[in-house]
Design an enzyme around this catalytic site. Structure first.
Site, PDB file in Angstrom:
ATOM      1  N   LYS A  50     -16.452  49.552  31.940  1.00 45.45           N
ATOM      2  CA  LYS A  50     -15.802  48.288  32.303  1.00 45.45           C
ATOM      3  C   LYS A  50     -16.781  47.371  33.041  1.00 45.45           C
ATOM      4  O   LYS A  50     -16.886  46.185  32.726  1.00 45.45           O
ATOM      5  CB  LYS A  50     -14.582  48.625  33.181  1.00 45.45           C
ATOM      6  CG  LYS A  50     -13.827  47.455  33.739  1.00 45.45           C
ATOM      7  CD  LYS A  50     -12.455  47.888  34.223  1.00 45.45           C
ATOM      8  CE  LYS A  50     -12.383  48.323  35.666  1.00 45.45           C
ATOM      9  NZ  LYS A  50     -12.617  47.257  36.657  1.00 45.45           N
ATOM     10  N   SER A  51     -17.494  47.901  34.022  1.00 43.48           N
ATOM     11  CA  SER A  51     -18.410  47.072  34.828  1.00 43.48           C
ATOM     12  C   SER A  51     -19.500  46.447  33.955  1.00 43.48           C
ATOM     13  O   SER A  51     -19.817  45.266  34.086  1.00 43.48           O
ATOM     14  CB  SER A  51     -19.081  47.924  35.907  1.00 43.48           C
ATOM     15  OG  SER A  51     -18.144  48.311  36.870  1.00 43.48           O
ATOM     16  N   ARG A 111     -20.296  42.288  32.705  1.00 42.64           N
ATOM     17  CA  ARG A 111     -21.582  41.606  32.925  1.00 42.64           C
ATOM     18  C   ARG A 111     -22.194  41.143  31.613  1.00 42.64           C
ATOM     19  O   ARG A 111     -22.720  40.026  31.517  1.00 42.64           O
ATOM     20  CB  ARG A 111     -22.524  42.552  33.679  1.00 42.64           C
ATOM     21  CG  ARG A 111     -22.089  42.686  35.152  1.00 42.64           C
ATOM     22  CD  ARG A 111     -22.534  44.008  35.734  1.00 42.64           C
ATOM     23  NE  ARG A 111     -22.327  44.089  37.171  1.00 42.64           N
ATOM     24  CZ  ARG A 111     -21.201  44.496  37.763  1.00 42.64           C
ATOM     25  NH1 ARG A 111     -20.138  44.840  37.033  1.00 42.64           N
ATOM     26  NH2 ARG A 111     -21.116  44.575  39.085  1.00 42.64           N
ATOM     27  N   GLY A 154     -10.333  41.625  39.311  1.00 37.76           N
ATOM     28  CA  GLY A 154     -11.107  41.143  40.455  1.00 37.76           C
ATOM     29  C   GLY A 154     -12.557  40.900  40.065  1.00 37.76           C
ATOM     30  O   GLY A 154     -13.190  39.948  40.535  1.00 37.76           O
ATOM     31  N   ARG A 169      -5.493  39.471  46.404  1.00 39.11           N
ATOM     32  CA  ARG A 169      -6.760  40.111  46.810  1.00 39.11           C
ATOM     33  C   ARG A 169      -7.708  39.136  47.522  1.00 39.11           C
ATOM     34  O   ARG A 169      -7.723  37.948  47.240  1.00 39.11           O
ATOM     35  CB  ARG A 169      -7.423  40.763  45.592  1.00 39.11           C
ATOM     36  CG  ARG A 169      -6.523  41.871  45.064  1.00 39.11           C
ATOM     37  CD  ARG A 169      -7.097  42.580  43.889  1.00 39.11           C
ATOM     38  NE  ARG A 169      -8.313  43.294  44.233  1.00 39.11           N
ATOM     39  CZ  ARG A 169      -9.086  43.877  43.333  1.00 39.11           C
ATOM     40  NH1 ARG A 169      -8.783  43.808  42.054  1.00 39.11           N
ATOM     41  NH2 ARG A 169     -10.166  44.527  43.708  1.00 39.11           N
ATOM     42  N   GLN A 185     -19.380  43.294  43.315  1.00 41.51           N
ATOM     43  CA  GLN A 185     -18.843  42.036  42.766  1.00 41.51           C
ATOM     44  C   GLN A 185     -19.378  40.848  43.566  1.00 41.51           C
ATOM     45  O   GLN A 185     -19.757  39.820  42.996  1.00 41.51           O
ATOM     46  CB  GLN A 185     -17.312  42.054  42.813  1.00 41.51           C
ATOM     47  CG  GLN A 185     -16.723  43.107  41.888  1.00 41.51           C
ATOM     48  CD  GLN A 185     -15.227  43.254  42.053  1.00 41.51           C
ATOM     49  OE1 GLN A 185     -14.613  42.641  42.917  1.00 41.51           O
ATOM     50  NE2 GLN A 185     -14.634  44.090  41.223  1.00 41.51           N
ATOM     51  N   ASP A 237     -13.966  53.832  43.099  1.00 44.05           N
ATOM     52  CA  ASP A 237     -12.951  53.812  42.036  1.00 44.05           C
ATOM     53  C   ASP A 237     -12.448  55.211  41.685  1.00 44.05           C
ATOM     54  O   ASP A 237     -11.390  55.352  41.063  1.00 44.05           O
ATOM     55  CB  ASP A 237     -13.516  53.152  40.773  1.00 44.05           C
ATOM     56  CG  ASP A 237     -13.743  51.651  40.968  1.00 44.05           C
ATOM     57  OD1 ASP A 237     -13.160  51.067  41.905  1.00 44.05           O
ATOM     58  OD2 ASP A 237     -14.518  51.075  40.187  1.00 44.05           O
ATOM     59  N   ARG A 261      -5.515  52.798  38.055  1.00 43.07           N
ATOM     60  CA  ARG A 261      -6.106  54.057  38.519  1.00 43.07           C
ATOM     61  C   ARG A 261      -5.060  54.975  39.173  1.00 43.07           C
ATOM     62  O   ARG A 261      -5.202  56.190  39.177  1.00 43.07           O
ATOM     63  CB  ARG A 261      -7.289  53.790  39.448  1.00 43.07           C
ATOM     64  CG  ARG A 261      -8.398  53.019  38.727  1.00 43.07           C
ATOM     65  CD  ARG A 261      -9.782  53.269  39.238  1.00 43.07           C
ATOM     66  NE  ARG A 261     -10.695  52.257  38.712  1.00 43.07           N
ATOM     67  CZ  ARG A 261     -11.321  52.319  37.530  1.00 43.07           C
ATOM     68  NH1 ARG A 261     -11.164  53.363  36.752  1.00 43.07           N
ATOM     69  NH2 ARG A 261     -12.113  51.349  37.133  1.00 43.07           N
TER      70      ARG A 261
HETATM   71  C1  S3P Z   1     -17.021  46.723  40.460  1.00 46.08           C
HETATM   72  C2  S3P Z   1     -17.224  46.882  41.796  1.00 46.08           C
HETATM   73  C3  S3P Z   1     -16.254  47.539  42.684  1.00 46.08           C
HETATM   74  C4  S3P Z   1     -15.252  48.365  41.892  1.00 46.08           C
HETATM   75  C5  S3P Z   1     -14.704  47.614  40.721  1.00 46.08           C
HETATM   76  C6  S3P Z   1     -15.824  47.232  39.766  1.00 46.08           C
HETATM   77  C7  S3P Z   1     -18.051  46.037  39.664  1.00 46.08           C
HETATM   78  O1  S3P Z   1     -15.531  46.546  43.392  1.00 46.08           O
HETATM   79  O2  S3P Z   1     -14.205  48.803  42.729  1.00 46.08           O
HETATM   80  O3  S3P Z   1     -13.760  48.399  39.997  1.00 46.08           O
HETATM   81  O4  S3P Z   1     -18.002  46.099  38.415  1.00 46.08           O
HETATM   82  O5  S3P Z   1     -18.946  45.426  40.263  1.00 46.08           O
HETATM   83  P1  S3P Z   1     -16.095  45.880  44.755  1.00 46.08           P
HETATM   84  O6  S3P Z   1     -17.226  44.993  44.391  1.00 46.08           O
HETATM   85  O7  S3P Z   1     -14.925  45.102  45.294  1.00 46.08           O
HETATM   86  O8  S3P Z   1     -16.480  47.020  45.625  1.00 46.08           O
END
Ligand code: S3P
Length: 438
Positions: A22-23, A27, A97, A125, A176, A324, A397
């Protein structure tokens, strides 16, 4: 709201290939939208969240086409060559988020008026964490509300325009926030630098380099010169280790598990999870490691032996690195021999739900004894849970974590709001069924 009934299992065995991380998908989608040329992405995440990022890129002028099916599925993104268009509607970040925070940094240097909105959970949030550095760079950015301890939230409005580089020290460990600053810095006047109190996931650094950007590290500081152009890439997104975490934890619950997960992302800033699985008693083998665009990908095999399921304390930087995965580790904690204590994880309270409160509530519903802390949980081991009605709180989750706890409970468990799993892992319940031996 949909309900899934999870029956207890006897064992957990088999082999699966998981959809893309996902991350990394977020990007690649965002940088492809900004780049010049057509990016081709295989194994893009099937979760709803990265598709929110794709939809925002389309609204900003990128052209997106989907070709092929199953493993041959490819997403092509023709980027805007550095010039986003004025979107016709607010940019809808859904439940994500990551989309909202990282996108704010990406679009702030563009001369348009933007509004970022999200669903009910995302609207609660904290967004002050990105407003502050972007405003320091000169962005005209406004949040809604702002009286609470966490500051303001979505909807966010941005009157975009030229930004100036800053030197930024991130007060909270958040990839993030780091990414929002890097994406803005990439397009600002001057060289932006930042340092983190805890080294968070570095997918943005790898992705930026893959798309041709120059950024460099000097000790603890990361620097990115401004006014850089990106060019399209061809990439395969590694399988999602945070999705794999649910099945790795399921394997720990049984004394004779044997699970193989193919082509999983093993970026060292994410892979401390594997050390935790080992500390809890899983035997891990990593096979066929390769590197693509700076990301490590390998096959993970986990096996277990009778009596090997121990406990541990998770605190400090480790909590931030596996943030996570903490809900599922907490959900299996009662079945460990020695229990699991989680501290320094206050951030869990401001995720898609208050994950500390919701884990505590659902574990208690299954009959567990535990202590809730402001920044974590202490969950004693040696406890047998029973089936119960679980409230996912519309948090993906939480829905998946308690489906794993249900595998060793006595009786059936009902997961209410199970559809939330599709935010990151739509295939979760079908894979769970394939791997659970009954
Ligand atoms: C993520 C960073 C984390 C994580 C989120 C994905 C990312 O959040 O909890 O599921 O892809 O950079 P935070 O940046 O709020 O720690």
């Amino acid at each position: 709201m949909s309900t899934q009934v999870i029956r207890p299992a006897r064992n957990f065995q088999g082999s699966v290939t998981l959809p893309g991380d996902k991350s990394i998908s977020h990007r690649y989608a965002m940088l492809a939208g900004l780049a010049e040329g057509t990016t081709r992405l295989s194994n893009f995440s099937t979760g709803a969240d990265p598709h929110s990022s794709l939809a925002c890129m389309a609204a900003l002028g990128a052209q997106i086409t989907h070709t092929g099916h199953g493993p041959a599925r490819v997403i092509e993104i023709t980027g805007t060559a550095g010039s986003f268009i004025q979107p016709e509607h607010p940019l809808d970040c859904g439940n994500s988020g990551s989309t909202m925070r990282m996108l704010a940094g990406l679009i702030a240097p563009h001369p348009h008026h933007f509004t970022l909105i999200g669903d009910h959970s995302l609207t609660l949030r904290p967004m002050e964490r990105i407003r502050k550095p972007l405003a320091a760079m000169g962005a005209e950015i406004h949040l809604t509300g702002g009286d609470g301890a966490q500051g303001g939230h979505a909807p966010i409005t941005i009157n975009g325009g030229p930004l100036t580089a800053i030197d930024f020290d991130t007060p909270i460990p958040s990839a993030q926030v780091k990414t929002a600053v890097l994406f803005a810095g990439l397009q600002a006047n001057g060289t932006t630098s930042l340092s983190e109190s805890v080294r968070t996931r570095d997918h943005s650094e790898h992705a930026l380099r893959a798309f041709g950007a120059n950024l460099y590290r000097n000790g603890d500081r990361l620097s990115i010169p401004g006014h850089q152009k990106l060019r399209a890439i061809d990439a395969t997104v590694p399988g999602d280790l945070s999705s794999a975490a649910f099945f790795l934890c399921a394997a720990l619950l049984f004394p004779d598990s044997n699970l193989i997960l193919d082509s999983i992302g093993m970026n060292p800033t994410r892979a401390s999870l594997l050390d935790v699985i080992t500390a809890l008693g899983g035997k891990i083998k990593i096979l066929n490691v390769e590197e693509h665009h700076g990301e490590l990908i390998g096959t993970i095999q986990v096996t277990t032996v009778p009596g090997g399921f121990k406990g541990m304390e998770i605190a400090g930087a480790l909590s931030a690195q596996i943030i996570d995965e903490l809900p599922v580790l907490a959900a299996i904690a009662p079945y460990t021999r020695d229990g699991i204590t989680i501290r320094d994880a206050k951030e869990l309270r401001v995720k898609e739900s208050d994950r500390i409160a919701l884990v505590a509530q659902n574990l208690k519903a299954m009959g567990a004894t535990l202590t809730e802390h402001e920044d974590g949980l202490t969950i004693p081991g040696g406890q047998q849970l029973h089936g119960a009605a679980i409230d996912s709180g519309t948090d993906h989750r939480i829905a998946m974590a308690f489906s794993i706890a249900a595998l060793r409970a006595t009786g059936d468990t009902e997961i209410h709001g199970a559809e939330a799993a599709a935010i990151s892992f739509p295939e979760f319940f079908s894979h769970l069924d394939e791997l659970s031996q009954r």
